[in-house]
Motif scaffolding. Structure first.
Motif, PDB file in Angstrom:
ATOM      1  N   CYS A  29      46.196  43.582  37.498  1.00 26.84           N
ATOM      2  CA  CYS A  29      44.792  43.782  37.896  1.00 26.84           C
ATOM      3  C   CYS A  29      43.867  42.789  37.199  1.00 26.84           C
ATOM      4  O   CYS A  29      42.769  42.503  37.699  1.00 26.84           O
ATOM      5  CB  CYS A  29      44.346  45.209  37.567  1.00 26.84           C
ATOM      6  SG  CYS A  29      45.315  46.503  38.382  1.00 26.84           S
ATOM      7  N   LEU A  30      44.301  42.268  36.045  1.00 25.72           N
ATOM      8  CA  LEU A  30      43.478  41.345  35.265  1.00 25.72           C
ATOM      9  C   LEU A  30      43.908  39.894  35.447  1.00 25.72           C
ATOM     10  O   LEU A  30      43.369  39.000  34.807  1.00 25.72           O
ATOM     11  CB  LEU A  30      43.564  41.715  33.778  1.00 25.72           C
ATOM     12  CG  LEU A  30      43.062  43.122  33.432  1.00 25.72           C
ATOM     13  CD1 LEU A  30      43.398  43.468  31.986  1.00 25.72           C
ATOM     14  CD2 LEU A  30      41.572  43.238  33.677  1.00 25.72           C
ATOM     15  N   THR A  31      44.876  39.655  36.324  1.00 22.08           N
ATOM     16  CA  THR A  31      45.378  38.300  36.538  1.00 22.08           C
ATOM     17  C   THR A  31      44.438  37.422  37.365  1.00 22.08           C
ATOM     18  O   THR A  31      44.231  36.250  37.037  1.00 22.08           O
ATOM     19  CB  THR A  31      46.763  38.355  37.215  1.00 22.08           C
ATOM     20  OG1 THR A  31      47.669  39.049  36.353  1.00 22.08           O
ATOM     21  CG2 THR A  31      47.311  36.968  37.484  1.00 22.08           C
ATOM     22  N   PRO A  32      43.844  37.927  38.467  1.00 17.73           N
ATOM     23  CA  PRO A  32      43.025  37.034  39.296  1.00 17.73           C
ATOM     24  C   PRO A  32      41.698  36.670  38.647  1.00 17.73           C
ATOM     25  O   PRO A  32      41.119  37.450  37.891  1.00 17.73           O
ATOM     26  CB  PRO A  32      42.800  37.861  40.572  1.00 17.73           C
ATOM     27  CG  PRO A  32      42.902  39.279  40.132  1.00 17.73           C
ATOM     28  CD  PRO A  32      43.945  39.279  39.054  1.00 17.73           C
ATOM     29  N   THR A  33      41.245  35.461  38.939  1.00 18.62           N
ATOM     30  CA  THR A  33      39.911  35.011  38.539  1.00 18.62           C
ATOM     31  C   THR A  33      38.908  35.505  39.570  1.00 18.62           C
ATOM     32  O   THR A  33      39.129  35.358  40.766  1.00 18.62           O
ATOM     33  CB  THR A  33      39.865  33.480  38.463  1.00 18.62           C
ATOM     34  OG1 THR A  33      40.869  33.038  37.552  1.00 18.62           O
ATOM     35  CG2 THR A  33      38.513  33.001  37.984  1.00 18.62           C
ATOM     36  N   ASP A  34      37.816  36.082  39.115  1.00 14.37           N
ATOM     37  CA  ASP A  34      36.869  36.675  40.049  1.00 14.37           C
ATOM     38  C   ASP A  34      36.072  35.595  40.781  1.00 14.37           C
ATOM     39  O   ASP A  34      35.397  34.773  40.138  1.00 14.37           O
ATOM     40  CB  ASP A  34      35.906  37.600  39.311  1.00 14.37           C
ATOM     41  CG  ASP A  34      35.065  38.415  40.269  1.00 14.37           C
ATOM     42  OD1 ASP A  34      35.583  39.361  40.858  1.00 14.37           O
ATOM     43  OD2 ASP A  34      33.875  38.068  40.450  1.00 14.37           O
TER      44      ASP A  34
END
Length: 440
Positions: A114-119
């Motif tokens: 869940c914290l892998t993609p760059t927003d």
């Protein structure tokens, strides 16, 4: 009323202001807006609100990239997205495993996914601001925007393999589901559907424009209509709607004609601004501050703070510093450090965590089993990191201006090369090797 002052003078974007306003409206201050009081509907509303805002943002990034950008920069983009995400995924999972021993390693992998993609929304607000346009090379801004759009959709395989290994009875069945559903059905089919829809709509609108069947206002309105249409179709069949809408945006502007007809219009910018502000106000009110201290789950403020600091330093910076010699768009270690730092986490992380909760069982008051413990711990951890990212990344630009700023543009010492051949761009005149050797 003071947006221009805040953006142009203080370099504070709508992400920080919207989140702060949402916290003020939320249950812990004014008590006007409390999404978590809506019961079971809250999870669905959060999922769909973030889905629509991400769809509009990803489509905007795809449309605004230069003509045929994906074909020309596929090498740098693949290197920047896939290895960086994989390395960051394992690093974050390791940090979570050390700090939250009640979670199994598979649960840590699911949380890290869940914290892998760059927003893309926060990234667009930063690299699209006036500071970035003055100090950051356009080539670097484009690759950061494209990466933030691509890796949001590619977070699906990282999440699904973790969930399949937790929920499926055997590892063999989990990997079969991951390959057939996680990759072929979601990723490959999503990209294919999005690209086809984008190309079809591009030809239809070109035909209508040539024959005078569509006016300028309706042409611009397709900006939002196609994003929602693509998201609706792909999400209905259960495929990867985030990659699909980015592919549609890239395809519709492949020949540059869509950009030519909409470049003087502000409608799309207004829509993006309204969506982004509304969504971050919602997230500010949605943040579960009371869940940041849950000793029964092993969640405490110091553990969450240590996790965020570790993510800030280790999630992207080492990987990009190691890989940047193979990324043509990143020419110096300072550009690599800048790219690694601005690995923002925001709406994309909230969306992926909401999607994970949708697939996990609803936990009892006292969670029983690995899946229920993960469901209880997931959003407190993710939302704390999102809040920290909004604060740190959102205020990084004002901090840099107070410290005298940072300039990543090609230095003036290279101007004689540009003047000698004014018809060529700086990136085509100065070789990557020469650019790396020049002092910044």
């Amino acid at each position: 009323m003071f947006s221009l002052l805040m953006k142009e003078r203080f370099y504070i974007n709508e992400v920080v202001l919207g989140t702060a306003f949402g916290v003020v409206l939320g249950p812990h201050v004014a008590g006007i807006l409390d999404p978590r009081s809506w019961g079971e509907k809250e999870e669905i509303i959060t999922l769909e609100v973030t889905r629509v805002v991400l769809a509009a943002g990803l489509f905007a990034i795809g449309v605004e990239l230069p003509r045929s950008y994906m074909a020309k920069h596929v090498r740098g983009l693949l290197i920047m997205v896939v290895p960086t995400m994989a390395i960051g995924w394992f690093i974050v999972a390791g940090l979570i495993c050390e700090l939250f021993p009640h979670l199994t390693f598979l649960s840590c992998l699911a949380t890290a996914a869940c914290l892998t993609p760059t927003d893309p929304i926060i990234c667009a607000a930063i690299v699209g601001g006036s500071f970035a346009k003055k100090h950051v090379p356009s080539e670097l801004r484009h690759i950061l925007s494209a990466e933030s759009a691509a890796n949001d959709g590619l977070a699906f395989p990282f999440l699904t393999i973790s969930l399949y290994l937790i929920l499926d009875p055997t590892p063999h069945q989990a990997f079969s589901h991951w390959i057939l559903i996680g990759w072929f059905y979601q990723v490959v089919m999503g990209v294919t559907i999005g690209a086809v829809l984008g190309f079809v709509f591009s030809h239809i609108m070109s035909f209508s424009h040539r024959h005078g069947f569509i006016d300028r206002e309706s042409y611009v309105a397709q900006y939002l209509a196609l994003a929602i249409f693509t998201t609706g179709i792909v999400s209905t069949i259960g495929s990867d709607d985030l990659l699909a809408v980015f592919a549609a945006g890239s395809a519709i502007s492949w020949n540059g004609e869509f950009n030519k007809h909409t470049e003087d219009e502000v409608f799309s910018s207004v829509v993006d601004l309204i969506f982004n502000c509304a969504c971050f106000v919602y997230i500010g009110a949605w943040l579960p501050f009371t869940s940041f201290n849950a000793p029964s789950l092993g969640i405490t403020p110091w553990r969450l703070s240590a996790l965020f600091l570790g993510i800030l330093v280790l999630r992207r910076v080492p990987a990009i510093l190691a890989l940047y010699p193979w990324i043509p768009e990143i020419k110096t270690w300072r550009e690599a450090l800048f790219s690694g730092h601005f690995g923002t986490m925001g709406i994309g992380a909230v969306f992926i965590s909401s999607l994970a909760l949708h697939k996990l069982p609803k936990p009892h008051d006292v969670p029983v089993g690995e899946a229920e413990i993960l469901a209880s711990s997931l959003q407190p951890i993710v939302s704390f990191v999102v809040l920290g990212s909004i604060i740190i990344h959102g205020l990084s630009i004002p901090f840099l201006t107070l410290r005298g700023g940072v300039d990543l543009q090609i230095p003036s010492s290279a101007s004689f090369l540009i003047e000698a051949n004014p018809d060529r761009s700086p990136t085509s005149t100065v070789t990557p090797q020469l650019a790396r050797e020049m002092p910044v």
